[in-house]
Scaffold this active site. Structure first.
Site, PDB file in Angstrom:
ATOM      1  N   HIS A  96       0.864  -1.187   0.000  1.00 47.68           N
ATOM      2  CA  HIS A  96       0.000   0.000   0.000  1.00 47.68           C
ATOM      3  C   HIS A  96       0.903   1.241   0.000  1.00 47.68           C
ATOM      4  O   HIS A  96       1.933   1.260   0.682  1.00 47.68           O
ATOM      5  CB  HIS A  96      -0.918   0.006   1.228  1.00 47.68           C
ATOM      6  CG  HIS A  96      -2.019   1.017   1.103  1.00 47.68           C
ATOM      7  ND1 HIS A  96      -1.794   2.365   1.272  1.00 47.68           N
ATOM      8  CD2 HIS A  96      -3.331   0.890   0.793  1.00 47.68           C
ATOM      9  CE1 HIS A  96      -2.940   3.019   1.072  1.00 47.68           C
ATOM     10  NE2 HIS A  96      -3.884   2.148   0.774  1.00 47.68           N
ATOM     11  N   GLU A 168      -3.994   1.549  -7.298  1.00 47.21           N
ATOM     12  CA  GLU A 168      -4.430   2.686  -6.477  1.00 47.21           C
ATOM     13  C   GLU A 168      -3.568   3.900  -6.812  1.00 47.21           C
ATOM     14  O   GLU A 168      -2.458   4.040  -6.261  1.00 47.21           O
ATOM     15  CB  GLU A 168      -4.256   2.369  -4.982  1.00 47.21           C
ATOM     16  CG  GLU A 168      -5.173   1.319  -4.445  1.00 47.21           C
ATOM     17  CD  GLU A 168      -5.472   1.540  -2.956  1.00 47.21           C
ATOM     18  OE1 GLU A 168      -6.645   1.434  -2.589  1.00 47.21           O
ATOM     19  OE2 GLU A 168      -4.544   1.827  -2.172  1.00 47.21           O
TER      20      GLU A 168
HETATM   21  P1  13P Z   1      -9.997   5.906  -0.027  1.00 48.51           P
HETATM   22  O1  13P Z   1     -11.087   5.000  -0.516  1.00 48.51           O
HETATM   23  O2  13P Z   1     -10.286   6.541   1.285  1.00 48.51           O
HETATM   24  O3  13P Z   1      -9.581   6.871  -1.099  1.00 48.51           O
HETATM   25  O4  13P Z   1      -8.716   4.969   0.252  1.00 48.51           O
HETATM   26  C1  13P Z   1      -8.276   4.107  -0.728  1.00 48.51           C
HETATM   27  C2  13P Z   1      -7.263   3.209  -0.147  1.00 48.51           C
HETATM   28  O5  13P Z   1      -6.169   3.614   0.171  1.00 48.51           O
HETATM   29  C3  13P Z   1      -7.644   1.801   0.051  1.00 48.51           C
HETATM   30  O6  13P Z   1      -6.544   1.006   0.307  1.00 48.51           O
END
Ligand code: 13P
Length: 257
Positions: A96, A168
């Site tokens: 992450h 992400e």
């Molecule tokens: P948000 O949905 O709050 O943007 O976060 C995404 C995230 O980092 C999930 O791992």
């Protein structure tokens, strides 16, 4: 295609122990009323894992961790090993961006953690993504390819099939700013193309790819139907049971099997 979509809630460090139990129970209550063809996981902080895993027994919900140390045991103050959680979780997020940035996890480290999880039968959810700066500098493809190649070159076919990859974009996390479905579609295509080049098209189709970053119930459809993601990794909205439930419901509705 015999794959099920996945919806993962990353609770980050947002909930007290008591609230975590409450959020889980409220979600479970809603889930009991419906049957979705969706794999649903929530990822609480370490202290709540055991209690929530107990609550999750005999439910449709599964549990994940948010990170793991790369060693299995040793003098690592403040860390948690895979052996310490493997009885409670079936998933674990690795790479992450919040961990990559804070703990300086390299792509190699992320690949190492991925392999470690797989040897313990835990499904890794490996995050990749570019920063806002890299996006402005038109470095997105280069950055993503580096992350993807590092991961897939560390895995064999069977391992990759068991791995979930989550795109992400860092600039979309918690900001309400999101890529459009075409941009996400291109990234999904890029990942599948790379897997296809190293392995084959069949594997490329079967690996589950998620989108994460400001996902809400009213925007999730475009990433599933429009961008071809196999699910979502949800932060902020996942700590609100009703919102998370709506996201699950919309993923189920929009996913083409
Ligand atoms: P948000 O949905 O709050 O943007 O976060 C995404 C995230 O980092 C999930 O791992």
């Amino acid at each position: 295609m015999d794959k099920r979509p996945v919806v993962v809630g990353n609770w980050k460090m947002e909930l007290s122990h008591k609230s975590a139990l409450e959020v889980f129970s409220a979600l479970e209550k809603m889930m009991k009323e419906k049957e979705f063809e969706v794999d649903v996981a929530v990822c609480p902080s370490f202290p709540a894992l055991h209690a929530i895993a107990d609550l999750a027994k005999h439910t449709s919900l599964t549990i994940g961790a948010q990170n793991i140390h790369e060693e299995d045991r040793g003098a690592y103050t403040g860390s948690v090993s895979v052996s310490q959680i493997k009885d409670f979780v079936s998933w674990c997020i690795v790479g992450h961006s919040e961990v990559r940035q804070r703990e300086h996890d390299s792509d190699e480290m992320v690949a190492m953690k991925t392999r470690l999880l797989l040897t313990h039968g835990i499904t890794p959810i490996v995050c990749i993504g570019e920063t806002q700066e890299q996006r402005f500098d038109e470095q997105t493809t280069r950055v993503l390819l580096q992350q993807i190649d590092s991961l897939i070159s560390a895995l064999d076919r069977v391992s990759l099939l068991k791995t979930v990859i989550a795109y992400e974009p860092i600039w979309a996390i918690g900001t309400g700013e999101m890529p459009d479905s075409n941009e996400v579609y291109e990234v999904m295509l890029l990942i599948r193309k790379r897997i296809s080049q190293k392995f084959d098209g069949d594997l490329a189709d079967r690996v589950r790819l998620l989108y994460g970053g400001s996902v809400k119930s009213d925007n999730v459809g475009q990433y599933i139907a429009g961008a071809g993601a196999d699910g979502v990794l949800v932060g902020g909205a996942s700590i609100h049971p009703r919102d998370f439930f709506e996201i699950i419901s919309n993923v189920s509705k929009h996913y083409a099997r």
